[in-house]
Structure formats: C-alpha cells, structure tokens
Design a protein around this motif. Structure first.
Motif, PDB file in Angstrom:
ATOM      1  N   GLY A 123      14.862  65.503  -5.664  1.00 30.56           N
ATOM      2  CA  GLY A 123      14.803  66.722  -5.725  1.00 30.56           C
ATOM      3  C   GLY A 123      14.151  67.747  -5.162  1.00 30.56           C
ATOM      4  N   GLY A 124      12.660  66.929  -4.675  1.00 30.11           N
ATOM      5  CA  GLY A 124      11.913  66.993  -4.000  1.00 30.11           C
ATOM      6  C   GLY A 124      11.395  67.264  -2.638  1.00 30.11           C
ATOM      7  N   ARG A 125      11.457  68.460  -1.941  1.00 34.41           N
ATOM      8  CA  ARG A 125      11.429  69.186  -0.579  1.00 34.41           C
ATOM      9  C   ARG A 125      10.810  69.082   0.609  1.00 34.41           C
ATOM     10  NH1 ARG A 125       8.771  72.895  -4.114  1.00 34.41           N
ATOM     11  NH2 ARG A 125       7.798  73.795  -3.083  1.00 34.41           N
ATOM     12  N   LEU A 126      11.734  68.983   1.195  1.00 32.89           N
ATOM     13  CA  LEU A 126      10.626  68.455   2.943  1.00 32.89           C
ATOM     14  C   LEU A 126      10.844  70.144   3.670  1.00 32.89           C
ATOM     15  CD1 LEU A 126       8.951  66.847   4.903  1.00 32.89           C
ATOM     16  CD2 LEU A 126      11.343  65.943   6.190  1.00 32.89           C
ATOM     17  N   VAL A 127       9.375  70.102   4.266  1.00 31.21           N
ATOM     18  CA  VAL A 127       9.779  71.307   5.378  1.00 31.21           C
ATOM     19  C   VAL A 127       8.860  71.268   6.542  1.00 31.21           C
ATOM     20  CG1 VAL A 127       9.718  73.710   5.645  1.00 31.21           C
ATOM     21  CG2 VAL A 127       9.571  73.401   2.856  1.00 31.21           C
ATOM     22  N   ALA A 128       9.422  70.446   7.629  1.00 32.02           N
ATOM     23  CA  ALA A 128       9.025  70.670   8.817  1.00 32.02           C
ATOM     24  C   ALA A 128       8.667  70.801  10.020  1.00 32.02           C
ATOM     25  CB  ALA A 128       9.087  68.848   8.183  1.00 32.02           C
ATOM     26  N   GLU A 129       7.780  70.665  10.950  1.00 32.23           N
ATOM     27  CA  GLU A 129       7.726  71.174  12.187  1.00 32.23           C
ATOM     28  C   GLU A 129       7.149  70.440  13.175  1.00 32.23           C
ATOM     29  OE1 GLU A 129       7.653  75.740  12.930  1.00 32.23           O
ATOM     30  OE2 GLU A 129       6.808  74.983  15.033  1.00 32.23           O
ATOM     31  N   LEU A 130       8.192  70.043  14.320  1.00 32.87           N
ATOM     32  CA  LEU A 130       7.698  69.294  15.042  1.00 32.87           C
ATOM     33  C   LEU A 130       8.550  69.409  16.817  1.00 32.87           C
ATOM     34  CD1 LEU A 130       9.351  65.976  15.709  1.00 32.87           C
ATOM     35  CD2 LEU A 130      10.044  67.599  13.872  1.00 32.87           C
ATOM     36  N   GLY A 131       7.911  69.351  17.548  1.00 32.48           N
ATOM     37  CA  GLY A 131       8.603  69.872  19.133  1.00 32.48           C
ATOM     38  C   GLY A 131       9.556  69.036  19.064  1.00 32.48           C
ATOM     39  N   GLY A 132      10.869  69.400  19.314  1.00 30.90           N
ATOM     40  CA  GLY A 132      12.173  69.226  19.575  1.00 30.90           C
ATOM     41  C   GLY A 132      12.549  69.029  20.784  1.00 30.90           C
ATOM     42  N   ALA A 133      13.801  68.102  21.322  1.00 34.37           N
ATOM     43  CA  ALA A 133      14.663  67.870  22.526  1.00 34.37           C
ATOM     44  C   ALA A 133      13.766  69.166  23.498  1.00 34.37           C
ATOM     45  CB  ALA A 133      16.256  67.885  22.315  1.00 34.37           C
ATOM     46  N   GLY A 134      13.900  68.850  24.695  1.00 37.24           N
ATOM     47  CA  GLY A 134      13.172  69.815  25.887  1.00 37.24           C
ATOM     48  C   GLY A 134      11.794  69.971  25.801  1.00 37.24           C
ATOM     49  N   TRP A 235      -1.984  81.064  31.053  1.00 34.30           N
ATOM     50  CA  TRP A 235      -1.097  79.766  31.156  1.00 34.30           C
ATOM     51  C   TRP A 235      -0.286  79.613  29.021  1.00 34.30           C
ATOM     52  CZ3 TRP A 235      -0.134  77.292  35.128  1.00 34.30           C
ATOM     53  CH2 TRP A 235      -0.907  76.600  36.508  1.00 34.30           C
ATOM     54  N   TRP A 236       1.133  78.644  30.258  1.00 38.49           N
ATOM     55  CA  TRP A 236       2.061  79.528  29.085  1.00 38.49           C
ATOM     56  C   TRP A 236       2.421  77.665  28.798  1.00 38.49           C
ATOM     57  CZ3 TRP A 236       2.885  83.019  25.677  1.00 38.49           C
ATOM     58  CH2 TRP A 236       2.097  84.741  26.180  1.00 38.49           C
ATOM     59  N   ALA A 237       2.657  77.023  27.799  1.00 35.31           N
ATOM     60  CA  ALA A 237       3.646  76.289  27.174  1.00 35.31           C
ATOM     61  C   ALA A 237       4.561  76.152  27.316  1.00 35.31           C
ATOM     62  CB  ALA A 237       1.676  75.169  26.701  1.00 35.31           C
ATOM     63  N   ASP A 238       5.217  75.749  27.359  1.00 34.00           N
ATOM     64  CA  ASP A 238       7.122  75.416  26.983  1.00 34.00           C
ATOM     65  C   ASP A 238       6.666  74.588  26.301  1.00 34.00           C
ATOM     66  OD1 ASP A 238       6.510  73.075  28.946  1.00 34.00           O
ATOM     67  OD2 ASP A 238       8.821  73.293  29.226  1.00 34.00           O
ATOM     68  N   TYR A 239       6.817  74.883  24.720  1.00 37.13           N
ATOM     69  CA  TYR A 239       6.892  74.718  24.123  1.00 37.13           C
ATOM     70  C   TYR A 239       8.410  74.478  22.843  1.00 37.13           C
ATOM     71  CZ  TYR A 239       2.367  73.041  22.175  1.00 37.13           C
ATOM     72  OH  TYR A 239       0.869  72.324  22.367  1.00 37.13           O
ATOM     73  N   ARG A 240       9.413  73.840  22.787  1.00 41.60           N
ATOM     74  CA  ARG A 240      10.646  73.898  21.893  1.00 41.60           C
ATOM     75  C   ARG A 240      10.548  73.116  20.457  1.00 41.60           C
ATOM     76  NH1 ARG A 240      15.381  72.320  23.116  1.00 41.60           N
ATOM     77  NH2 ARG A 240      16.900  74.278  23.010  1.00 41.60           N
ATOM     78  N   ARG A 241      10.116  74.118  19.268  1.00 39.29           N
ATOM     79  CA  ARG A 241      10.301  73.882  18.711  1.00 39.29           C
ATOM     80  C   ARG A 241      11.580  72.808  17.546  1.00 39.29           C
ATOM     81  NH1 ARG A 241       6.191  72.255  19.606  1.00 39.29           N
ATOM     82  NH2 ARG A 241       4.997  72.191  17.053  1.00 39.29           N
ATOM     83  N   LEU A 242      11.376  71.912  16.788  1.00 38.77           N
ATOM     84  CA  LEU A 242      12.500  71.504  15.495  1.00 38.77           C
ATOM     85  C   LEU A 242      12.028  71.783  14.212  1.00 38.77           C
ATOM     86  CD1 LEU A 242      15.317  70.421  14.999  1.00 38.77           C
ATOM     87  CD2 LEU A 242      14.837  67.797  15.096  1.00 38.77           C
ATOM     88  N   ARG A 243      12.918  72.489  13.560  1.00 41.58           N
ATOM     89  CA  ARG A 243      12.934  72.619  12.309  1.00 41.58           C
ATOM     90  C   ARG A 243      13.432  72.365  11.204  1.00 41.58           C
ATOM     91  NH1 ARG A 243       9.748  78.743  10.730  1.00 41.58           N
ATOM     92  NH2 ARG A 243       8.137  78.306  11.972  1.00 41.58           N
ATOM     93  N   VAL A 244      12.633  72.015  10.104  1.00 45.34           N
ATOM     94  CA  VAL A 244      13.963  71.575   8.966  1.00 45.34           C
ATOM     95  C   VAL A 244      13.446  71.927   7.904  1.00 45.34           C
ATOM     96  CG1 VAL A 244      14.834  69.468  10.695  1.00 45.34           C
ATOM     97  CG2 VAL A 244      12.778  68.579   9.376  1.00 45.34           C
ATOM     98  N   THR A 245      15.025  71.856   7.171  1.00 44.64           N
ATOM     99  CA  THR A 245      14.179  71.756   5.570  1.00 44.64           C
ATOM    100  C   THR A 245      15.286  70.298   5.442  1.00 44.64           C
ATOM    101  OG1 THR A 245      15.902  73.464   5.335  1.00 44.64           O
ATOM    102  CG2 THR A 245      13.744  74.072   5.656  1.00 44.64           C
ATOM    103  N   ALA A 246      14.537  69.982   3.461  1.00 44.34           N
ATOM    104  CA  ALA A 246      15.281  68.479   3.472  1.00 44.34           C
ATOM    105  C   ALA A 246      15.117  68.720   2.095  1.00 44.34           C
ATOM    106  CB  ALA A 246      15.270  67.050   4.002  1.00 44.34           C
TER     107      ALA A 246
END
Ligand code: BEZ
Length: 251
Positions: A123-134, A235-246
């Motif tokens: 029942g514990g929860r995960l909140v995570a963010e990482l670089g996503g596709a692209g 300068w700008w980095a073209d970050y794309r994030r994948l954020r998930v909760t589980a």
C-alpha cells in the motif's frame, strides 16, 4: 548503474535546477509528519532536508559517496547513506519512496523497480520523475552526429528514457501499480554562456569518450545546436520528463 564520479559542488552551484525542478514532486508526495519516506537518489540532500524539517522520518540514499558527503556537510543531522538503487537492501516498511532525476541513470530498470518495491510496505506509494522518451534528443543526436563525422564510435549510453507504456510494465512486474503518469516537455535553462558545454561535461561524459580535443568538440557542438538550443541569451536543454505515481500492491 553509471560509475560516473560526480562533482557534488558543481552539481549544487551550476546544476541546482535538478533539485529545484523536482520541488513540486514533494507536493505530489504529500508526506505527513511521522511517515517513513525514502529519497531514492537523494543527491546533495535538498529534498531530504525539506522533508526532515517537515517532521517526516526520512532516509536518503545515493550511489555517489561525493553526493552523500556533501549532503551531510550541507544538512547536518539528516540520515543519508551510500547505496546502489539496484540492490537497495533496505527492509520494507517505508510508507513512500520519492525519486527525482536518478532512475534514468539505471538501465537495469527492472532491478531498481524491484528494490524500490521491496523497500515499500504494502500500500506504500512511489512518486518518481525521470527523463522520459525523447529526453535531450537534440543534444544527444547533435553529439552523436558530430562523433560520426569525426570517425568516432557510437558511444554507449548510460541513460534510460522510457515512455509511459514501457515504464508501466516495468513497475507492474515489480508489484507496483501505476496510479498516475505524465510525459511532458520541460525545456530547461542552463546557467552561463558555456551552459551547454558544462552540461555535457557534467552529465554526458560518454559523448566525449575518445574525443582528442574536447574544447574544440564542444565548441563545434555549440555552433551546431545554437539555432535550436540557444534562445533569449541562454542555452536550453530539451528535457522531457516522465513523472509517475504508483502503489505497492499487497502480495
Ligand atoms: C535528466 O535529468 O533528464 C538528465 C540529466 C542528465 C543526463 C541525462 C538526463
């Protein structure tokens, strides 16, 4: 996992955006005083410190001894430890796991997800963010093209940038049920006129493998990326994030 050695001071001073941009993850986590929370990949301890100050019983782990040392120096009294996220070995029982900008450094995603699941109570929860596709495809593609033109081999990437469907499967296999997922662009301003070169030196060392003159390479990369990645004087980095909760399912 990457064996990259981090310059923890430079990370804090020139790349502080990593922790700053993860701040709204804390809102999503919504940790209560007394809850047991694990910050998986805590870097220099910014989020551990914030949670600690809010009365949360928080432990931070990071694979980098340099990061952990700096976290302890910056925030005396917080509980931070050196640990590999693939083999955490922390007894289950955490109410929540927070992870910001670290899971994309672990291509063995199934092992990291299993270790995180094992650290959570049912029942514990995960909140995570990482670089996503692209994620950072402009920088990565630009550097790879330049390498090819110089006759250098394809570099081995230490990065893992999944899409939502792939990552949902990784989490499910570890016993983590996806409750939310967002894949979104987050163009990120890099500090200083050498922001692009600093970023590649700090995070993309594999792109420089075998390069004889790194300054010349980075100058050529900057020339090439200027039309797309240099705007409004920065300068700008073209970050794309994948954020998930589980949530960890009871087994
Ligand atoms: C990221 O936060 O998305 C990232 C940072 C460094 C290298 C690759 C990705």
């Amino acid at each position: 996992m990457s064996t990259h050695r981090w310059n923890a001071e430079l990370y804090d001073t020139r790349h502080a955006f990593v922790a700053d941009l993860g701040a709204d993850l804390l809102e999503l986590l919504d940790a209560r005083p007394g809850e047991r929370v694990l910050d998986a990949g805590c870097g220099t301890g910014v989020h551990v410190s914030a949670l600690h100050a809010a009365g949360v019983d928080v432990v931070g782990v990071d694979a980098s001894p340099e990061m952990v040392e700096r976290a302890r120096a910056r925030f005396p009294g917080i509980d931070v430890r050196v640990a590999d996220l693939r083999t955490l070995g922390l007894p289950g029982g955490f109410d929540a796991v927070l992870s910001n900008a670290v899971l994309h450094w672990i291509p063995e995603a199934d092992r990291a997800a299993a270790a995180i699941a094992a650290a959570l109570r049912p029942g514990g929860r995960l909140v995570a963010e990482l670089g996503g596709a692209g994620n950072i495809s402009a920088i990565d593609t630009g550097a790879r093209r330049l390498r090819a033109e110089l006759g250098l081999p394809e570099p081995v990437s230490p990065w893992y940038f999944p899409g939502i469907a792939d990552y949902a499967q990784v989490l499910a296999a570890a016993g983590l049920e996806l409750t939310g997922a967002w894949l979104f662009d987050r163009p990120t301003r890099l500090a200083g006129q050498d922001g692009l070169a600093d970023w590649v030196r700090m995070f993309g060392a594999h792109l420089l493998d075998g390069v004889a003159d790194t300054d010349a390479f980075l100058a050529a990369l900057a020339d090439r990326l200027r039309p797309t990645c240099f705007q409004d004087g920065a300068w700008w980095a073209d970050y794309r994030r994948l954020r998930v909760t589980a949530t960890r399912v009871a087994r």
